[in-house]
Each structure stands twice: as C-alpha cells, then as structure tokens.
Design an enzyme around this catalytic site. Structure first.
Site, PDB file in Angstrom:
ATOM      1  N   GLU A 116       0.839  -1.205   0.000  1.00  0.00           N
ATOM      2  CA  GLU A 116       0.000   0.000   0.000  1.00  0.00           C
ATOM      3  C   GLU A 116       0.873   1.254   0.000  1.00  0.00           C
ATOM      4  O   GLU A 116       0.579   2.235   0.675  1.00  0.00           O
ATOM      5  CB  GLU A 116      -0.931   0.003   1.217  1.00  0.00           C
ATOM      6  CG  GLU A 116      -1.812  -1.233   1.316  1.00  0.00           C
ATOM      7  CD  GLU A 116      -2.716  -1.211   2.535  1.00  0.00           C
ATOM      8  OE1 GLU A 116      -2.444  -0.433   3.471  1.00  0.00           O
ATOM      9  OE2 GLU A 116      -3.704  -1.961   2.557  1.00  0.00           O
ATOM     10  N   GLU A 136      -5.311   3.638  -2.745  1.00  0.00           N
ATOM     11  CA  GLU A 136      -6.298   3.451  -1.681  1.00  0.00           C
ATOM     12  C   GLU A 136      -7.141   4.709  -1.454  1.00  0.00           C
ATOM     13  O   GLU A 136      -6.648   5.832  -1.555  1.00  0.00           O
ATOM     14  CB  GLU A 136      -5.581   3.077  -0.381  1.00  0.00           C
ATOM     15  CG  GLU A 136      -6.521   2.769   0.771  1.00  0.00           C
ATOM     16  CD  GLU A 136      -5.774   2.421   2.048  1.00  0.00           C
ATOM     17  OE1 GLU A 136      -6.359   2.581   3.132  1.00  0.00           O
ATOM     18  OE2 GLU A 136      -4.610   1.997   1.956  1.00  0.00           O
ATOM     19  N   CYS A 206     -11.200   0.892   7.141  1.00  0.00           N
ATOM     20  CA  CYS A 206     -10.797   2.275   7.407  1.00  0.00           C
ATOM     21  C   CYS A 206     -11.450   3.259   6.444  1.00  0.00           C
ATOM     22  O   CYS A 206     -11.724   4.408   6.811  1.00  0.00           O
ATOM     23  CB  CYS A 206      -9.277   2.401   7.335  1.00  0.00           C
ATOM     24  SG  CYS A 206      -8.553   1.743   5.815  1.00  0.00           S
ATOM     25  N   CYS A 207     -11.704   2.828   5.212  1.00  0.00           N
ATOM     26  CA  CYS A 207     -12.163   3.766   4.184  1.00  0.00           C
ATOM     27  C   CYS A 207     -13.588   4.289   4.403  1.00  0.00           C
ATOM     28  O   CYS A 207     -13.810   5.505   4.287  1.00  0.00           O
ATOM     29  CB  CYS A 207     -12.040   3.125   2.804  1.00  0.00           C
ATOM     30  SG  CYS A 207     -10.337   2.697   2.348  1.00  0.00           S
TER      31      CYS A 207
END
Length: 255
Positions: A116, A136, A206-207
């Site tokens: 990432e 991301e 988390c998004c």
C-alpha cells in the site's frame, strides 16, 4: 519534531523490538523486509528526507501533522523561528515529489499493492495485475487533508487543484450512489484477474468511516480562511453547486 539520535543510540524501532524480545531478523508483517524503516517514513529525520516514501496513507498523515504544526505558528501557539523556512521547504519538497512523480491523474497515490505504498518515480501502472495502481481511498483523503492545511500556510491554487482532483476522481467515486458500498482500491483499469468492485464492508474498514469524516468536514474543505480575526477573508478552494449538491448516506442527508 523527532529524535534523530534515537534511543541510547539505537533507532526507536530497534529499541522497541529489543524490549519486546524480538529476534533481529524478524520482519513485521507490514514491512517488505526487516528494518524497512522507509515504510513508516522513519528512515531519516523528516528534514533530511528528499522523496516521499513508504505507506501512502501514513505519509499523508505525517505531512498533514507537520503542516498543522506550521499552522499553529500563524495562531501564535507555536513558533518554528528561525527554522520555519526549513520545515516548510521540507513539506513542499515531499509534496512536489509526490505530485510530480508518484501521483495518478486521478489524484490517487500508492502504486504498490503489496505494501500500500509509493513506488519508484513514475511507477504508475493502470491495474494491480500490471504490478501496481493500489490507489487506496484513504490515501486520496490524506492528500486532501494535507492540501487543505497547505492552503492555510501558503495560499497557492495548486493545492486546491490537487484537492479537487482527488475529490472528484478518487474519493467520491469510491462510494456507491446509495452510500452502501465502497472501494478500498481504486484501479484505473480492471481485469478478470483482479476485478474492481465495491463492497459493503472490509476486514480492515478504514475507508468507509474516513469518507464520512471527510464529508462531515466539508465546510473546512470548501473554503479556506486566512488569519484568525473577526471577519477573515474567505477563499473558495473547490467550486461546486452549493445548494443542489447533496450526499445520500442511508437515511441521512448531508447538504
């Protein structure tokens, strides 16, 4: 900021690993290999870092934090004098390296799927089956956060342009119109080997909450205020229909 001499002459991570009793060759799950300090932007004191490296989201949160501290100087809470120019030059140097060499046209960042993270300069594949384009959602949000702070430090339309690119091409596109499905990865090209699709939730979720936080902070993103006075000037950062635009989030409407 930071302690370049470490802990008793050791890197902080080495000191912590020793305290835990870790074996020297053990590599944390997220590290490409043991002692990959660049992954956490801990390979050098930040003032010495020449390029943006490592985990894309963490890198943006670091830039946001440093720029936030520069903002405190404008409020008279903290002062960097006489080193302020050095700190500002560092932030802009890392920002420019990212924008000029490690950012997709959509404003997405973080090309390397495995970690990432950022890749080498100009490593910007279109899809993960080509070896990259992780991009991301949280990383694009982090870019917007850093850009918004940079606008407070120095009013430059380039920061607003990047913020706008991220919003319309990497952030708002990561959520379905009904607000119930999301993308974690935002490839430019989807394939049968690694198909792009929105999901209702993720093991590492988390998004979705990061999106709600961003939209809840819309007033701060929409315009930038300079100088803490009674009636400060307002500069528009992102142009949008102020009355007709709305986001449907389940039963909640954010106007």
């Amino acid at each position: 900021m930071g302690n370049p001499s470490g802990v008793d002459g050791q890197h902080f991570y080495d000191s912590e690993a020793e305290a835990r009793g870790d074996v020297p060759w053990k590599s944390p799950n997220s590290f490409p290999r043991a002692k990959s300090y660049w992954y956490s932007q801990a390979h050098q004191p930040i003032l010495q870092q020449q390029t943006i490296e490592g985990h894309a989201v963490r890198a943006m949160y670091l830039l946001t934090a440093v720029t936030d501290t520069l903002c405190l100087e404008q409020l008279g809470i903290h002062t960097f004098a006489p080193e302020r120019a050095q700190w500002f030059d560092t932030v802009t140097r890392l920002w420019n390296n990212m924008v000029d060499r490690k950012m997709y046209i959509t404003g997405g960042i973080g090309a390397v799927k495995q970690w990432e993270s950022f890749g080498i300069d100009y490593f910007l594949p279109q899809g993960t089956d080509e070896g990259g384009c992780y991009s991301e959602t949280c990383a694009a949000i982090g870019v917007m956060m850093a850009a918004e702070r940079l606008l407070h430090v120095g009013l430059d339309s380039r920061y607003a342009d990047i913020m706008e690119s991220c919003l319309y091409n990497s952030v708002m596109t990561s959520m379905s119109l009904d607000g119930k499905e999301f993308t974690y990865v935002n490839q430019l090209a989807s394939s049968g080997q690694d198909k792009s699709a929105r999901e209702e939730w993720f093991d590492c979720a988390c998004c979705p909450p990061n999106l709600t936080r961003l939209f809840g902070s819309w007033a701060a993103i929409y315009g930038t205020m300079l100088q803490p006075v009674a009636l400060p000037p307002m500069f528009t950062s992102i142009f949008m229909p102020p009355l007709n635009w709305r986001l449907l989030w389940g039963r909640t409407r954010l106007r």
